[in-house]
Design a protein around this motif. Structure first.
Motif, PDB file in Angstrom:
ATOM      1  N   GLY A  26      -1.702  -2.206   1.523  1.00  0.00           N
ATOM      2  CA  GLY A  26      -2.750  -1.576   0.745  1.00  0.00           C
ATOM      3  C   GLY A  26      -3.695  -2.617   0.187  1.00  0.00           C
ATOM      4  O   GLY A  26      -3.276  -3.715  -0.166  1.00  0.00           O
ATOM      5  N   ILE A  27      -4.993  -2.267   0.168  1.00  0.00           N
ATOM      6  CA  ILE A  27      -5.995  -3.134  -0.461  1.00  0.00           C
ATOM      7  C   ILE A  27      -6.837  -2.287  -1.400  1.00  0.00           C
ATOM      8  O   ILE A  27      -6.957  -1.074  -1.223  1.00  0.00           O
ATOM      9  CB  ILE A  27      -6.903  -3.845   0.570  1.00  0.00           C
ATOM     10  N   ASP A  28      -7.427  -2.932  -2.383  1.00  0.00           N
ATOM     11  CA  ASP A  28      -8.269  -2.265  -3.370  1.00  0.00           C
ATOM     12  C   ASP A  28      -9.403  -1.522  -2.667  1.00  0.00           C
ATOM     13  O   ASP A  28     -10.210  -2.128  -1.961  1.00  0.00           O
ATOM     14  CB  ASP A  28      -8.817  -3.330  -4.331  1.00  0.00           C
ATOM     15  N   THR A 106      -3.368   6.584  -4.732  1.00  0.00           N
ATOM     16  CA  THR A 106      -3.551   6.263  -6.142  1.00  0.00           C
ATOM     17  C   THR A 106      -2.196   5.895  -6.722  1.00  0.00           C
ATOM     18  O   THR A 106      -1.233   6.647  -6.580  1.00  0.00           O
ATOM     19  CB  THR A 106      -4.138   7.476  -6.896  1.00  0.00           C
ATOM     20  N   LEU A 107      -2.121   4.728  -7.332  1.00  0.00           N
ATOM     21  CA  LEU A 107      -0.872   4.254  -7.925  1.00  0.00           C
ATOM     22  C   LEU A 107      -1.087   3.947  -9.405  1.00  0.00           C
ATOM     23  O   LEU A 107      -2.101   3.370  -9.778  1.00  0.00           O
ATOM     24  CB  LEU A 107      -0.391   2.977  -7.226  1.00  0.00           C
ATOM     25  N   SER A 108      -0.108   4.314 -10.202  1.00  0.00           N
ATOM     26  CA  SER A 108      -0.141   3.922 -11.610  1.00  0.00           C
ATOM     27  C   SER A 108       0.456   2.515 -11.694  1.00  0.00           C
ATOM     28  O   SER A 108       1.103   2.051 -10.750  1.00  0.00           O
ATOM     29  CB  SER A 108       0.691   4.892 -12.450  1.00  0.00           C
ATOM     30  N   HIS A 109       0.270   1.848 -12.801  1.00  0.00           N
ATOM     31  CA  HIS A 109       0.811   0.491 -12.955  1.00  0.00           C
ATOM     32  C   HIS A 109       2.341   0.499 -12.877  1.00  0.00           C
ATOM     33  O   HIS A 109       2.937  -0.476 -12.432  1.00  0.00           O
ATOM     34  CB  HIS A 109       0.304  -0.140 -14.256  1.00  0.00           C
ATOM     35  N   GLU A 110       2.978   1.610 -13.274  1.00  0.00           N
ATOM     36  CA  GLU A 110       4.445   1.700 -13.199  1.00  0.00           C
ATOM     37  C   GLU A 110       4.931   1.742 -11.747  1.00  0.00           C
ATOM     38  O   GLU A 110       6.075   1.408 -11.466  1.00  0.00           O
ATOM     39  CB  GLU A 110       4.958   2.957 -13.931  1.00  0.00           C
ATOM     40  N   GLN A 111       4.076   2.187 -10.839  1.00  0.00           N
ATOM     41  CA  GLN A 111       4.468   2.290  -9.429  1.00  0.00           C
ATOM     42  C   GLN A 111       4.279   0.969  -8.675  1.00  0.00           C
ATOM     43  O   GLN A 111       4.621   0.876  -7.509  1.00  0.00           O
ATOM     44  CB  GLN A 111       3.650   3.382  -8.730  1.00  0.00           C
ATOM     45  N   ILE A 112       3.743  -0.039  -9.338  1.00  0.00           N
ATOM     46  CA  ILE A 112       3.518  -1.338  -8.692  1.00  0.00           C
ATOM     47  C   ILE A 112       4.539  -2.327  -9.237  1.00  0.00           C
ATOM     48  O   ILE A 112       4.565  -2.624 -10.422  1.00  0.00           O
ATOM     49  CB  ILE A 112       2.083  -1.834  -8.939  1.00  0.00           C
ATOM     50  N   LYS A 113       5.404  -2.801  -8.340  1.00  0.00           N
ATOM     51  CA  LYS A 113       6.451  -3.748  -8.706  1.00  0.00           C
ATOM     52  C   LYS A 113       6.036  -5.141  -8.252  1.00  0.00           C
ATOM     53  O   LYS A 113       5.364  -5.294  -7.239  1.00  0.00           O
ATOM     54  CB  LYS A 113       7.780  -3.378  -8.018  1.00  0.00           C
ATOM     55  N   PRO A 114       6.455  -6.187  -8.990  1.00  0.00           N
ATOM     56  CA  PRO A 114       6.112  -7.546  -8.551  1.00  0.00           C
ATOM     57  C   PRO A 114       6.734  -7.843  -7.188  1.00  0.00           C
ATOM     58  O   PRO A 114       7.829  -7.361  -6.886  1.00  0.00           O
ATOM     59  CB  PRO A 114       6.720  -8.443  -9.631  1.00  0.00           C
ATOM     60  N   ALA A 115       6.019  -8.614  -6.400  1.00  0.00           N
ATOM     61  CA  ALA A 115       6.531  -8.986  -5.076  1.00  0.00           C
ATOM     62  C   ALA A 115       7.614 -10.041  -5.246  1.00  0.00           C
ATOM     63  O   ALA A 115       7.452 -10.983  -6.018  1.00  0.00           O
ATOM     64  CB  ALA A 115       5.401  -9.541  -4.220  1.00  0.00           C
ATOM     65  N   PRO A 116       8.726  -9.889  -4.529  1.00  0.00           N
ATOM     66  CA  PRO A 116       9.763 -10.919  -4.606  1.00  0.00           C
ATOM     67  C   PRO A 116       9.290 -12.194  -3.906  1.00  0.00           C
ATOM     68  O   PRO A 116       8.516 -12.131  -2.966  1.00  0.00           O
ATOM     69  CB  PRO A 116      10.935 -10.294  -3.854  1.00  0.00           C
ATOM     70  N   ALA A 117       9.742 -13.337  -4.386  1.00  0.00           N
ATOM     71  CA  ALA A 117       9.421 -14.599  -3.722  1.00  0.00           C
ATOM     72  C   ALA A 117      10.215 -14.627  -2.427  1.00  0.00           C
ATOM     73  O   ALA A 117      11.428 -14.543  -2.441  1.00  0.00           O
ATOM     74  CB  ALA A 117       9.792 -15.768  -4.615  1.00  0.00           C
ATOM     75  N   MET A 118       9.511 -14.670  -1.289  1.00  0.00           N
ATOM     76  CA  MET A 118      10.203 -14.556  -0.009  1.00  0.00           C
ATOM     77  C   MET A 118      10.064 -15.777   0.869  1.00  0.00           C
ATOM     78  O   MET A 118      10.802 -15.920   1.809  1.00  0.00           O
ATOM     79  CB  MET A 118       9.688 -13.333   0.745  1.00  0.00           C
ATOM     80  N   GLU A 135       8.922   8.041  -0.765  1.00  0.00           N
ATOM     81  CA  GLU A 135       9.691   7.214   0.183  1.00  0.00           C
ATOM     82  C   GLU A 135       8.888   6.056   0.761  1.00  0.00           C
ATOM     83  O   GLU A 135       9.413   5.259   1.520  1.00  0.00           O
ATOM     84  CB  GLU A 135      10.218   8.085   1.332  1.00  0.00           C
ATOM     85  N   ARG A 136       7.609   5.979   0.438  1.00  0.00           N
ATOM     86  CA  ARG A 136       6.748   4.944   1.014  1.00  0.00           C
ATOM     87  C   ARG A 136       6.748   3.695   0.151  1.00  0.00           C
ATOM     88  O   ARG A 136       6.837   3.771  -1.063  1.00  0.00           O
ATOM     89  CB  ARG A 136       5.311   5.451   1.128  1.00  0.00           C
ATOM     90  N   MET A 137       6.615   2.563   0.818  1.00  0.00           N
ATOM     91  CA  MET A 137       6.434   1.304   0.100  1.00  0.00           C
ATOM     92  C   MET A 137       5.259   0.581   0.755  1.00  0.00           C
ATOM     93  O   MET A 137       5.234   0.381   1.956  1.00  0.00           O
ATOM     94  CB  MET A 137       7.681   0.435   0.168  1.00  0.00           C
ATOM     95  N   LEU A 138       4.280   0.226  -0.071  1.00  0.00           N
ATOM     96  CA  LEU A 138       3.093  -0.467   0.415  1.00  0.00           C
ATOM     97  C   LEU A 138       3.116  -1.907  -0.061  1.00  0.00           C
ATOM     98  O   LEU A 138       3.427  -2.167  -1.219  1.00  0.00           O
ATOM     99  CB  LEU A 138       1.826   0.166  -0.174  1.00  0.00           C
ATOM    100  N   ILE A 139       2.782  -2.815   0.834  1.00  0.00           N
ATOM    101  CA  ILE A 139       2.618  -4.215   0.472  1.00  0.00           C
ATOM    102  C   ILE A 139       1.166  -4.338   0.007  1.00  0.00           C
ATOM    103  O   ILE A 139       0.242  -4.167   0.808  1.00  0.00           O
ATOM    104  CB  ILE A 139       2.905  -5.130   1.675  1.00  0.00           C
TER     105      ILE A 139
END
Length: 160
Positions: A26-28, A106-118, A135-139
């Motif tokens: 996902g992008i802005d 549309t995502l709320s701030h609660e739906q955005i989790k920090p990216a793990p260091a990979m 069930e979806r996860m967007l990078i």
């Protein structure tokens, strides 16, 4: 006492979702100028492999970046589903080739989790985080940072 004006932190964010391989990104949405089908590009000598070339978009010469090559995700193939997302970043117009575009999420701030260091294919410096929607996860990609990064060399990091 709390004021009634909504701060920017409470505002939901809208992302254009697209696919590369089997992953959804996902992008802005505010950075997106338009969506186009993939057309033939004019190659530029000595350009990095991920820069497919340039196209003339209504009088503006637009560099086209293949995100599969940039992120090292398999071999790119171009078909009727291949999309060029035309971005406007810092006054520069850039096109990025993706496998397909899904929708606007549309995502709320609660739906955005920090990216793990990979330490993986995608440098987490360019990630906003992971967006979760049922069930979806967007990078979520910080497209400003990615396009102004040194190896991209497309947009001056700070228009000073």
């Amino acid at each position: 006492m709390k004021t009634t004006d909504t701060s920017k932190a409470d505002m939901p964010l809208e992302f254009l979702s697209f696919t590369l391989g089997h992953e959804e990104y996902g992008i802005d949405i505010q950075k997106v100028q338009e969506l186009r089908g993939y057309d033939a590009v004019t190659r530029i000598a000595n350009a990095p492999e991920f820069i497919k070339g340039v196209v003339n978009l209504r009088g503006i010469i637009v560099p086209i970046i293949d995100m599969r090559i940039r992120f090292g995700i398999g071999t790119p193939s171009y078909d009727q589903f291949t999309v060029v997302i035309v971005l406007n970043i810092g006054g520069r117009v850039v096109g990025m080739v993706v496998d397909s575009v899904s929708d606007v999420i549309t995502l709320s701030h609660e739906q955005i989790k920090p990216a793990p260091a990979m330490g993986s294919v995608l440098d987490t410096d360019y990630l906003i985080g992971l967006g979760t929607l049922e069930e979806r996860m967007l990078i979520l990609v910080d497209i400003d940072r990615l396009m102004s990064s040194e190896e991209m060399g497309l947009i001056e990091a700070a228009a000073a």
